[in-house]
Design an enzyme around this catalytic site. Structure first.
Site, mmCIF file in Angstrom:
data_model
loop_
_atom_site.group_PDB
_atom_site.id
_atom_site.type_symbol
_atom_site.label_atom_id
_atom_site.label_comp_id
_atom_site.label_asym_id
_atom_site.label_seq_id
_atom_site.Cartn_x
_atom_site.Cartn_y
_atom_site.Cartn_z
ATOM 1 N N SER A 70 0.802 -1.283 -0.003
ATOM 2 C CA SER A 70 0.085 0.045 -0.028
ATOM 3 C C SER A 70 1.022 1.315 0.002
ATOM 4 O O SER A 70 1.652 1.501 -0.875
ATOM 5 C CB SER A 70 -1.039 -0.146 1.276
ATOM 6 N N ASP A 184 -5.530 -3.338 -2.968
ATOM 7 C CA ASP A 184 -4.688 -3.212 -2.028
ATOM 8 C C ASP A 184 -4.224 -4.504 -1.239
ATOM 9 O O ASP A 184 -4.806 -5.472 -0.905
ATOM 10 C CB ASP A 184 -5.383 -2.508 -0.878
#
Length: 334
Positions: A70, A184
């Site tokens: 991320s 993600d």
């Protein structure tokens, strides 16, 4: 110089002889201890990665391997590409207004934000950069939408790899790479220690952005559904709901004043999931050293507070530096 040869005397029939010395053979140098850096996810809190990396670099601790998830993928990728100054300057330039200007909201996609503006911004400084050509081993972590597979992006366009790793479900659109829809990586591996080890790191330093966050779940074994002591509940919610740029809409008159809005529900749910997964992964494969900046008061979407985050990252790294130095010295001796 180390010598494998030893002196010998060749004795002849009459007891005489000459001293013979084998040719000296120099032993191979001890292989260098490879350092891995695992940078965890945590949205705006990830600006603290910049402070951590700065302190390590100033101390001469340069990682051989970086695995990022991320926001950790963004900062780690920029550092690996030699663009840490640029990402830091960008972070420090952010204001609430500018953050809003970077978000291309739409209602026809798979998330609230298309992410094209952020991608173009990254491409300005990382044009044509590929993961496999970086001067150090690097990978980002993503999650495949259809299967839940953990995907390590170790090849291909650097910006695409970053974008896939930070595609927060419901907020950013998933990214299609090689026929897979990716989102993600924090859904499966928020702090990619395993990836850093697999890429060859002997010692792994991780940065846990949620290590100091005080929301820790427990089991309420007996709860009465008629219980309405909301003040008691609020007292146990130690971390304030601070979403920065996402201000919750005013509650309708027919709704309870403290009922959460949709943005709060999405982010709370993701944060809880990430915390549980991170604790499980850390227990199964702990790092050699964990750096945990004190970020409890920092909202997940307060990207405009970069200076505070970077400072907190520096402070956390400085606290951990003696342990890291001692560990590296011991590893070099062994």
């Amino acid at each position: 110089m180390f010598w494998d040869g030893i002196a010998r005397r060749s004795v002849g029939p009459e007891g005489g002889g000459e001293a013979e010395m084998h040719a000296p053979v120099e032993r191979e140098a001890k292989p260098k201890v490879k350092i891995g850096l695992a940078l965890g996810g945590g949205a705006a809190r990830g600006w603290s990665h910049i402070g951590v990396v700065r302190v390590l670099a100033e101390a001469g601790i340069i990682p051989d391997v970086i695995a990022g998830c991320s926001i950790g993928a963004v900062v780690g990728g920029c550092f690996a590409a030699g663009r840490l100054d640029e990402i830091e300057a960008f972070a420090l330039s952010l204001t609430k207004r500018r953050v809003m200007g970077l978000l291309d909201f739409h209602i026809s996609g798979s998330g609230l934000i298309a992410g094209g503006r952020l991608q173009r911004l990254l491409e300005e400084n990382l044009t044509d950069q590929r993961v496999e050509t970086l001067p150090m081993k690097f990978c980002t972590i993503a999650t495949e939408l259809a299967t839940g597979h953990e995907v390590w992006l170790t090849r291909g366009q650097l910006v695409q790899a970053m974008r896939a790793s930070y595609a927060l479900p419901g907020i950013f659109d998933p990214v299609s790479i090689g026929g897979r829809w990716l989102m993600d990586g924090a859904l499966v591996n928020p702090i990619p220690i395993t990836a850093a080890r697999a890429l060859g790191a002997d010692i792994v330093i991780c940065v846990n952005l949620n290590g100091e966050v005080r929301v820790r779940g427990t089991v309420i074994q007996s709860y009465d559904s008629t219980h309405t002591d909301e003040q008691d509940i609020e007292e146990h919610m130690e971390e304030p709901r601070r979403w920065g740029i996402f201000s919750a809409p005013k509650a309708p008159k027919n709704r309870r004043p403290n009922a959460p809005g949709i943005a709060s529900v999405m982010v709370d749910a993701f944060n809880i999931t990430q915390d549980r997964i991170a604790r499980s992964r850390l227990a199964g494969d702990p790092p050699d050293v964990m750096i945990a900046p004190k970020l409890a008061k920092m909202g997940l979407f307060e990207f405009h507070r970069a200076q505070e985050c970077i400072t907190l990252g520096r402070q956390a790294a400085e606290r951990a530096l003696p342990d890291i130095t001692e560990l590296l010295q011991e590893a070099a001796k062994s």
